[in-house]
Design a protein around this motif. Structure first.
Motif, PDB file in Angstrom:
ATOM      1  N   GLU A  42      46.138  38.364  39.726  1.00 16.25           N
ATOM      2  CA  GLU A  42      45.850  38.379  41.161  1.00 16.25           C
ATOM      3  C   GLU A  42      46.214  39.728  41.787  1.00 16.25           C
ATOM      4  O   GLU A  42      45.523  40.203  42.696  1.00 16.25           O
ATOM      5  CB  GLU A  42      46.611  37.251  41.883  1.00 16.25           C
ATOM      6  CG  GLU A  42      46.173  35.866  41.491  1.00 16.25           C
ATOM      7  CD  GLU A  42      46.898  35.334  40.253  1.00 16.25           C
ATOM      8  OE1 GLU A  42      46.681  34.162  39.918  1.00 16.25           O
ATOM      9  OE2 GLU A  42      47.686  36.080  39.632  1.00 16.25           O
ATOM     10  N   VAL A  45      43.381  42.104  41.033  1.00 20.60           N
ATOM     11  CA  VAL A  45      42.234  41.776  41.889  1.00 20.60           C
ATOM     12  C   VAL A  45      42.493  42.252  43.318  1.00 20.60           C
ATOM     13  O   VAL A  45      41.614  42.853  43.948  1.00 20.60           O
ATOM     14  CB  VAL A  45      41.917  40.268  41.835  1.00 20.60           C
ATOM     15  CG1 VAL A  45      40.890  39.886  42.888  1.00 20.60           C
ATOM     16  CG2 VAL A  45      41.436  39.875  40.437  1.00 20.60           C
ATOM     17  N   ALA A  72      48.760  40.272  46.788  1.00 19.81           N
ATOM     18  CA  ALA A  72      48.930  39.105  45.922  1.00 19.81           C
ATOM     19  C   ALA A  72      50.422  38.817  45.928  1.00 19.81           C
ATOM     20  O   ALA A  72      51.227  39.705  45.656  1.00 19.81           O
ATOM     21  CB  ALA A  72      48.448  39.401  44.511  1.00 19.81           C
ATOM     22  N   ARG A  79      45.868  33.111  44.380  1.00 17.96           N
ATOM     23  CA  ARG A  79      45.242  33.505  45.645  1.00 17.96           C
ATOM     24  C   ARG A  79      45.635  34.930  46.025  1.00 17.96           C
ATOM     25  O   ARG A  79      46.651  35.436  45.562  1.00 17.96           O
ATOM     26  CB  ARG A  79      45.672  32.558  46.770  1.00 17.96           C
ATOM     27  CG  ARG A  79      45.332  31.132  46.489  1.00 17.96           C
ATOM     28  CD  ARG A  79      45.519  30.206  47.635  1.00 17.96           C
ATOM     29  NE  ARG A  79      46.852  30.223  48.218  1.00 17.96           N
ATOM     30  CZ  ARG A  79      47.223  29.440  49.226  1.00 17.96           C
ATOM     31  NH1 ARG A  79      46.351  28.627  49.778  1.00 17.96           N
ATOM     32  NH2 ARG A  79      48.440  29.474  49.694  1.00 17.96           N
ATOM     33  N   VAL A 106      41.507  33.097  43.682  1.00 15.75           N
ATOM     34  CA  VAL A 106      41.195  34.097  42.663  1.00 15.75           C
ATOM     35  C   VAL A 106      40.968  33.374  41.343  1.00 15.75           C
ATOM     36  O   VAL A 106      41.925  32.941  40.702  1.00 15.75           O
ATOM     37  CB  VAL A 106      42.340  35.125  42.515  1.00 15.75           C
ATOM     38  CG1 VAL A 106      42.022  36.120  41.404  1.00 15.75           C
ATOM     39  CG2 VAL A 106      42.591  35.835  43.824  1.00 15.75           C
ATOM     40  N   VAL A 114      35.655  39.673  39.464  1.00 12.44           N
ATOM     41  CA  VAL A 114      36.264  38.747  40.421  1.00 12.44           C
ATOM     42  C   VAL A 114      36.428  39.434  41.772  1.00 12.44           C
ATOM     43  O   VAL A 114      36.118  38.852  42.820  1.00 12.44           O
ATOM     44  CB  VAL A 114      37.618  38.218  39.891  1.00 12.44           C
ATOM     45  CG1 VAL A 114      38.359  37.436  40.960  1.00 12.44           C
ATOM     46  CG2 VAL A 114      37.406  37.357  38.651  1.00 12.44           C
ATOM     47  N   ALA A 115      36.889  40.689  41.769  1.00 14.70           N
ATOM     48  CA  ALA A 115      37.042  41.437  43.023  1.00 14.70           C
ATOM     49  C   ALA A 115      35.701  41.601  43.720  1.00 14.70           C
ATOM     50  O   ALA A 115      35.604  41.427  44.940  1.00 14.70           O
ATOM     51  CB  ALA A 115      37.682  42.793  42.754  1.00 14.70           C
ATOM     52  N   ILE A 118      34.827  38.350  45.383  1.00 14.19           N
ATOM     53  CA  ILE A 118      35.666  38.096  46.561  1.00 14.19           C
ATOM     54  C   ILE A 118      35.199  38.948  47.740  1.00 14.19           C
ATOM     55  O   ILE A 118      35.092  38.460  48.866  1.00 14.19           O
ATOM     56  CB  ILE A 118      37.146  38.319  46.231  1.00 14.19           C
ATOM     57  CG1 ILE A 118      37.645  37.160  45.368  1.00 14.19           C
ATOM     58  CG2 ILE A 118      37.985  38.469  47.488  1.00 14.19           C
ATOM     59  CD1 ILE A 118      39.049  37.316  44.848  1.00 14.19           C
TER      60      ILE A 118
END
Length: 153
Positions: A42, A45, A72, A79, A106, A114-115, A118
């Motif tokens: 996390e 990210v 994070a 999350r 996340v 993933v980033a 988001i």
């Protein structure tokens, strides 16, 4: 050279001068700055989301928002928390402003992908959601067309 250092906890203890090669020191600082092995998923990210929002201000700028902090939390795994300001960063004057904070899940996977997901989730539709209103003032919220959260009194 490091010199004239004192240990405040042991005031009588004097730390001797320490001399080292400047190029080795610079190389070690550069290595430490680029070392990301300590990050958990996390955290990586969150760093990538922060970099992307800062590098591409138009992503939130379409909503007249400007990125704030992204973090994070070690005690809130799974999350990240993303803050942003509306309308843009407050000026020194009396212009109204609000802070929003999105708490986003996340998922597992490649941190860069993933980033990207988001950022897309955050920016593709209006991020100025009432449930994310976290800062500013009651007066600013009224001036900007929002309701001040009852829990903020």
């Amino acid at each position: 050279m490091w010199r004239d250092r004192r240990d405040r906890a042991a005031s009588r203890l004097t730390v001797p001068a320490f001399t080292f090669d400047a190029a080795q020191y610079d190389a070690e600082i550069a290595r430490a700055e680029s070392d990301r092995t300590w990050e958990w998923h996390e955290r990586t990210v969150a760093r990538l989301v922060r970099e992307r929002l800062n590098d591409e201000p138009e992503l939130l700028g379409g909503w007249e928002c400007e990125p704030g902090w992204v973090e994070a939390r070690p005690n809130d795994r799974g999350r990240i928390h993303v803050s942003y300001l509306f309308p843009r960063r407050p000026s020194a004057g009396d212009d109204p402003w609000l802070q929003f904070v999105a708490v986003l899940d996340v998922p597992a996977g490649d941190p860069a992908a993933v980033a990207d997901d988001i950022v897309r989730e955050l920016c593709d539709r209006d991020p100025r959601r009432q449930d994310r209103l976290a800062g500013g003032s009651r007066e600013a919220a009224q001036q900007l067309g929002f309701q001040w959260p009852p829990h903020r009194a």
